[in-house]
Each structure stands twice: as C-alpha cells, then as structure tokens.
Write a protein that holds these residues in place. Structure first.
Motif, PDB file in Angstrom:
ATOM      1  N   ILE A   7      79.142   9.638  49.117  1.00 48.68           N
ATOM      2  CA  ILE A   7      77.729  10.044  49.080  1.00 48.68           C
ATOM      3  C   ILE A   7      77.503  11.069  47.969  1.00 48.68           C
ATOM      4  O   ILE A   7      76.543  10.963  47.196  1.00 48.68           O
ATOM      5  CB  ILE A   7      77.286  10.617  50.444  1.00 48.68           C
ATOM      6  CG1 ILE A   7      77.433   9.572  51.553  1.00 48.68           C
ATOM      7  CG2 ILE A   7      75.862  11.172  50.372  1.00 48.68           C
ATOM      8  CD1 ILE A   7      76.609   8.333  51.375  1.00 48.68           C
ATOM      9  N   VAL A  10      77.314   9.389  44.588  1.00 50.39           N
ATOM     10  CA  VAL A  10      76.024   8.746  44.330  1.00 50.39           C
ATOM     11  C   VAL A  10      75.003   9.802  43.915  1.00 50.39           C
ATOM     12  O   VAL A  10      74.262   9.628  42.945  1.00 50.39           O
ATOM     13  CB  VAL A  10      75.527   7.974  45.576  1.00 50.39           C
ATOM     14  CG1 VAL A  10      74.097   7.485  45.379  1.00 50.39           C
ATOM     15  CG2 VAL A  10      76.455   6.808  45.892  1.00 50.39           C
ATOM     16  N   LEU A  11      74.982  10.907  44.648  1.00 49.69           N
ATOM     17  CA  LEU A  11      74.025  11.964  44.324  1.00 49.69           C
ATOM     18  C   LEU A  11      74.306  12.572  42.950  1.00 49.69           C
ATOM     19  O   LEU A  11      73.370  12.833  42.179  1.00 49.69           O
ATOM     20  CB  LEU A  11      74.046  13.046  45.407  1.00 49.69           C
ATOM     21  CG  LEU A  11      73.588  12.573  46.790  1.00 49.69           C
ATOM     22  CD1 LEU A  11      73.776  13.668  47.819  1.00 49.69           C
ATOM     23  CD2 LEU A  11      72.157  12.079  46.761  1.00 49.69           C
ATOM     24  N   SER A  35      73.078  10.244  40.316  1.00 45.39           N
ATOM     25  CA  SER A  35      71.622  10.268  40.200  1.00 45.39           C
ATOM     26  C   SER A  35      71.152  11.482  39.398  1.00 45.39           C
ATOM     27  O   SER A  35      70.100  11.437  38.764  1.00 45.39           O
ATOM     28  CB  SER A  35      70.965  10.257  41.584  1.00 45.39           C
ATOM     29  OG  SER A  35      71.106  11.505  42.230  1.00 45.39           O
ATOM     30  N   TRP A  73      67.291   4.492  43.966  1.00 50.01           N
ATOM     31  CA  TRP A  73      68.301   5.385  44.546  1.00 50.01           C
ATOM     32  C   TRP A  73      68.324   5.257  46.062  1.00 50.01           C
ATOM     33  O   TRP A  73      69.384   5.318  46.688  1.00 50.01           O
ATOM     34  CB  TRP A  73      68.074   6.832  44.108  1.00 50.01           C
ATOM     35  CG  TRP A  73      68.422   7.007  42.668  1.00 50.01           C
ATOM     36  CD1 TRP A  73      67.576   7.316  41.640  1.00 50.01           C
ATOM     37  CD2 TRP A  73      69.714   6.829  42.070  1.00 50.01           C
ATOM     38  NE1 TRP A  73      68.261   7.352  40.457  1.00 50.01           N
ATOM     39  CE2 TRP A  73      69.575   7.054  40.685  1.00 50.01           C
ATOM     40  CE3 TRP A  73      70.971   6.499  42.561  1.00 50.01           C
ATOM     41  CZ2 TRP A  73      70.641   6.974  39.794  1.00 50.01           C
ATOM     42  CZ3 TRP A  73      72.039   6.410  41.679  1.00 50.01           C
ATOM     43  CH2 TRP A  73      71.860   6.640  40.308  1.00 50.01           C
ATOM     44  N   THR A  74      67.158   5.053  46.647  1.00 49.66           N
ATOM     45  CA  THR A  74      67.089   4.852  48.093  1.00 49.66           C
ATOM     46  C   THR A  74      67.853   3.596  48.486  1.00 49.66           C
ATOM     47  O   THR A  74      68.622   3.595  49.453  1.00 49.66           O
ATOM     48  CB  THR A  74      65.615   4.752  48.551  1.00 49.66           C
ATOM     49  OG1 THR A  74      64.947   5.962  48.197  1.00 49.66           O
ATOM     50  CG2 THR A  74      65.505   4.513  50.042  1.00 49.66           C
ATOM     51  N   LEU A 120      71.660   4.268  48.202  1.00 49.58           N
ATOM     52  CA  LEU A 120      72.148   5.079  49.324  1.00 49.58           C
ATOM     53  C   LEU A 120      72.149   4.289  50.626  1.00 49.58           C
ATOM     54  O   LEU A 120      73.071   4.412  51.436  1.00 49.58           O
ATOM     55  CB  LEU A 120      71.312   6.348  49.478  1.00 49.58           C
ATOM     56  CG  LEU A 120      71.684   7.474  48.528  1.00 49.58           C
ATOM     57  CD1 LEU A 120      70.666   8.599  48.606  1.00 49.58           C
ATOM     58  CD2 LEU A 120      73.072   8.001  48.818  1.00 49.58           C
ATOM     59  N   ARG A 121      71.148   3.459  50.819  1.00 46.92           N
ATOM     60  CA  ARG A 121      71.122   2.624  52.032  1.00 46.92           C
ATOM     61  C   ARG A 121      72.284   1.646  52.051  1.00 46.92           C
ATOM     62  O   ARG A 121      72.886   1.404  53.101  1.00 46.92           O
ATOM     63  CB  ARG A 121      69.798   1.877  52.141  1.00 46.92           C
ATOM     64  CG  ARG A 121      68.685   2.752  52.631  1.00 46.92           C
ATOM     65  CD  ARG A 121      67.452   1.947  52.971  1.00 46.92           C
ATOM     66  NE  ARG A 121      66.423   2.849  53.457  1.00 46.92           N
ATOM     67  CZ  ARG A 121      65.164   2.806  53.088  1.00 46.92           C
ATOM     68  NH1 ARG A 121      64.754   1.888  52.242  1.00 46.92           N
ATOM     69  NH2 ARG A 121      64.299   3.661  53.582  1.00 46.92           N
ATOM     70  N   ASN A 142      75.391   3.656  52.875  1.00 51.30           N
ATOM     71  CA  ASN A 142      75.367   4.052  54.285  1.00 51.30           C
ATOM     72  C   ASN A 142      75.579   2.868  55.218  1.00 51.30           C
ATOM     73  O   ASN A 142      76.251   3.002  56.246  1.00 51.30           O
ATOM     74  CB  ASN A 142      74.065   4.774  54.623  1.00 51.30           C
ATOM     75  CG  ASN A 142      74.081   6.213  54.181  1.00 51.30           C
ATOM     76  OD1 ASN A 142      75.127   6.846  54.108  1.00 51.30           O
ATOM     77  ND2 ASN A 142      72.915   6.749  53.871  1.00 51.30           N
TER      78      ASN A 142
END
Length: 176
Positions: free
Chosen positions: A133, A136-137, A140, A151-152, A155-156, A159
């Motif tokens: 995680i 990914v952040l 970004s 980006w959503t 992340l989905r 997750n």
C-alpha cells in the motif's frame, strides 16, 4: 525490455532516476504493467531493507517464527508479489482471485505448522501488506498527476487481492 534506463547495484537490483520514471509515467497516460512492476519492486525493496536491518527483531510475531519458516516466508512473499502483479496486469478479474486465496492458505499453513497463532499471523500479514500500500501511495506522489479514479481503481485492486488472501488465512485457522 529497455523502456527505461537503469543501472545495476552491486546486489543486482535495478535503480532508476526519478525523472525518468516521472517522464515515462507521463508518456503512458494510464497505469501500465511497468508501473505496477515498479510498485511491486518498491514493496520488495522495502521488505528486504526491514529484514536486513533487523528491524523486525522487536516484533513478537517475527520472533515466534523458526529460521526455516522465515526462509519459507521470504519465498512466499515473492510469490505473493508475483501473483499481485499478474492479477493487476490482467485487469484484476475476479476469476484470478483463486490465486490470492491459494496464496493465503499457503501462508497460513506454513505459519500454523510453525505454531504461530492467528493474531500473530495477521499482525505479520498487515506488517508486510502495508509495504505494498505504501508503495502505491509513494508512486502516486512521484508520478504525474492522474485522475483520482485511476488511483482509486489501483488501490481497490490491491486491496481486493490482499483482502482475499487475508480472509483465506483466517478461514484456514478456523478450519483447524
């Protein structure tokens, strides 16, 4: 593939210039398999640094593992990152979640056989899944701004894979 200029470290890892990564990301326009690979490599690098710096020695869940289980978990971690990369590279189809479930069961079986409790297995799982995680952040933050929905979605997808694994870990322990 030669899409980006890199150099090799003495340990054999590739290093890229930030400006090259940003320019490449801007040219692509959307999240590409190479970007996913860079995110995965970043997570793997963070994991290696934590383990090599012996930062985990203060963690009870880590100390409860035998040396052979730690080695098995290193291998398992690489399989998890490869599975995540494949899942995302194929557009995160639900039918590929069977691989995440299988990885979660393997993770649980290894730790359970070593006598680790479910709470400690979950603590270790969270510790390492946070690296993905965070990667990914971090990506970004250094890439050219994209839409929030891209980006959503990324992340989905991450997750969904991680949560599928975690649920299979819990189910494995409950079955025993």
């Amino acid at each position: 593939r030669g899409d980006l200029v890199s150099r090799r470290t003495p340990g054999g890892h590739r290093r890229f210039r930030r400006s090259d990564l940003v320019n490449y990301a801007a040219a692509q326009g959307e999240i590409q398999p190479l970007e996913v690979q860079l995110i995965i490599q970043n997570a793997l690098g963070k994991t290696r640094m934590e383990v090599n710096a012996q930062m985990l020695t203060s963690e009870p869940w880590y100390n409860s593992m035998s040396p052979s289980t730690r080695e098995e978990m290193r291998h398992q971690g690489r399989l998890v990152l490869e599975g995540l990369r494949d899942f995302m590279a194929h557009g995160a189809p639900d039918e590929m979640l069977a691989g995440a479930i299988r990885l979660g069961r393997n993770y649980a079986a290894i730790l359970h056989a070593d006598g680790m409790t479910l709470p400690n297995a979950v603590r270790g799982f969270f510790y390492f899944s946070d690296f993905v995680i965070d990667s990914v952040l971090n990506w970004s933050e250094i890439s050219i701004p994209r839409s929030a929905s891209e980006w959503t979605t990324l992340l989905r997808q991450v997750n969904t894979f991680i949560h599928s694994m975690l649920l299979s870990v819990i189910e494995y322990y409950q079955e025993d």
